[in-house]
Design an enzyme around this catalytic site. Structure first.
Site, PDB file in Angstrom:
ATOM      1  N   GLU A 217       6.557   3.253   5.270  1.00  0.00           N
ATOM      2  CA  GLU A 217       7.706   3.474   4.586  1.00  0.00           C
ATOM      3  C   GLU A 217       8.169   4.563   5.366  1.00  0.00           C
ATOM      4  O   GLU A 217       7.425   5.465   4.790  1.00  0.00           O
ATOM      5  CB  GLU A 217       7.897   3.317   2.569  1.00  0.00           C
ATOM      6  CG  GLU A 217       7.395   2.213   2.691  1.00  0.00           C
ATOM      7  CD  GLU A 217       8.340   0.967   2.830  1.00  0.00           C
ATOM      8  OE1 GLU A 217       9.309   0.696   3.493  1.00  0.00           O
ATOM      9  OE2 GLU A 217       7.918   0.071   2.945  1.00  0.00           O
TER      10      GLU A 217
ATOM     11  N   CYS B 229       7.824   0.973  -6.638  1.00  0.00           N
ATOM     12  CA  CYS B 229       6.879   1.332  -5.552  1.00  0.00           C
ATOM     13  C   CYS B 229       7.595   2.887  -4.793  1.00  0.00           C
ATOM     14  O   CYS B 229       7.372   3.820  -5.177  1.00  0.00           O
ATOM     15  CB  CYS B 229       6.696   0.406  -4.445  1.00  0.00           C
ATOM     16  SG  CYS B 229       5.367  -0.370  -4.827  1.00  0.00           S
TER      17      CYS B 229
ATOM     18  N   HIS C 109       3.515  -0.068   1.929  1.00  0.00           N
ATOM     19  CA  HIS C 109       3.467  -1.563   1.338  1.00  0.00           C
ATOM     20  C   HIS C 109       2.946  -2.734   2.202  1.00  0.00           C
ATOM     21  O   HIS C 109       2.984  -2.985   3.870  1.00  0.00           O
ATOM     22  CB  HIS C 109       4.898  -1.961   1.219  1.00  0.00           C
ATOM     23  CG  HIS C 109       5.969  -1.965   0.277  1.00  0.00           C
ATOM     24  ND1 HIS C 109       6.975  -1.611   0.084  1.00  0.00           N
ATOM     25  CD2 HIS C 109       5.810  -2.773  -0.979  1.00  0.00           C
ATOM     26  CE1 HIS C 109       7.762  -0.865  -0.790  1.00  0.00           C
ATOM     27  NE2 HIS C 109       7.046  -1.344  -1.505  1.00  0.00           N
TER      28      HIS C 109
END
Ligand code: PCA
Length: 203
Positions: A78, A141, A165
């Protein structure tokens, strides 16, 4: 050098969360890194306090948070945490925020401070399905990722913060849903950690 690695407890009625299963299997040492792990509650209200307490206790140079993304078939490094919360389905406390900020008055977004491109390159060189992701979503998250980077922006700790993730485990979801073997997820997390320990903080 210390690294704190977190996974999440199961959510949405699932019995397991691939992120917590993988994090539990990490070794205590990885090259120069001493690894400390924690499992975070899948709760908007409780998750960031649990993360902050672990950071306070461990004082890590690197924090890598991980979570499961059901619909994704690759490891997703991410890039961005956004100041927005929206839940399609309730978290483990029954909370369903609809377009509220993570931190009222906070910046719209933070960039990961882990070297994301070197991490992607290392994952791909190891033959693992991996990609950069521009959105960790708006569920718990992203909430934790935003708090991690917001806290670091204020205090200077940790120096490197990121979020990975991971796909669901095989058989954990509907037939045909994307998944990844647990060994590969563990290997992927180790690769991202090694890259963070070695690499520059750019990317
Ligand atoms: N995945 C969820 C929250 C906990 C987890 O493992 C998410 O992607 O926000």
């Amino acid at each position: 050098m210390k690294a704190l690695v977190t996974g999440f407890e199961p959510f949405g009625g699932s019995a397991v969360n691939a992120s917590a299963e993988a994090v539990r299997r990490l070794p205590a040492r990885l090259g120069v890194l001493e690894i400390v792990t924690a499992e975070l509650p899948t709760s908007y209200r409780r998750s960031h306090a649990a993360l902050a307490a672990a950071i306070e206790r461990v004082s890590p140079a690197i924090v890598l948070c991980t979570g499961q993304a059901n619909e994704r078939g690759a490891l997703c490094v991410e890039r961005l945490a956004v100041n927005l919360q929206y839940a399609e389905t309730a978290d483990n406390d029954g909370a369903r925020p609809a377009d509220t900020p993570v931190v009222p008055g906070g910046p719209a977004a933070y960039l990961a401070t882990l070297p994301v491109r070197p991490a992607l390159a290392a994952l791909q060189a190891a033959g693992l399905p991996a990609q950069l992701s521009m959105s960790a979503g708006t569920f718990v998250c992203n909430h934790v990722f935003y708090h991690l980077l917001h806290g670091a922006a204020g205090s200077g700790h940790p120096r490197r913060g990121g979020f990975l993730h991971v796909p669901a485990l095989p058989g954990a979801d509907a037939p045909g849903a994307p998944s990844m073997a647990l060994d590969d997820i563990v290997r992927g997390i180790e690769i991202v950690l090694r890259t963070a320990a070695e690499g520059s903080s750019g990317g």
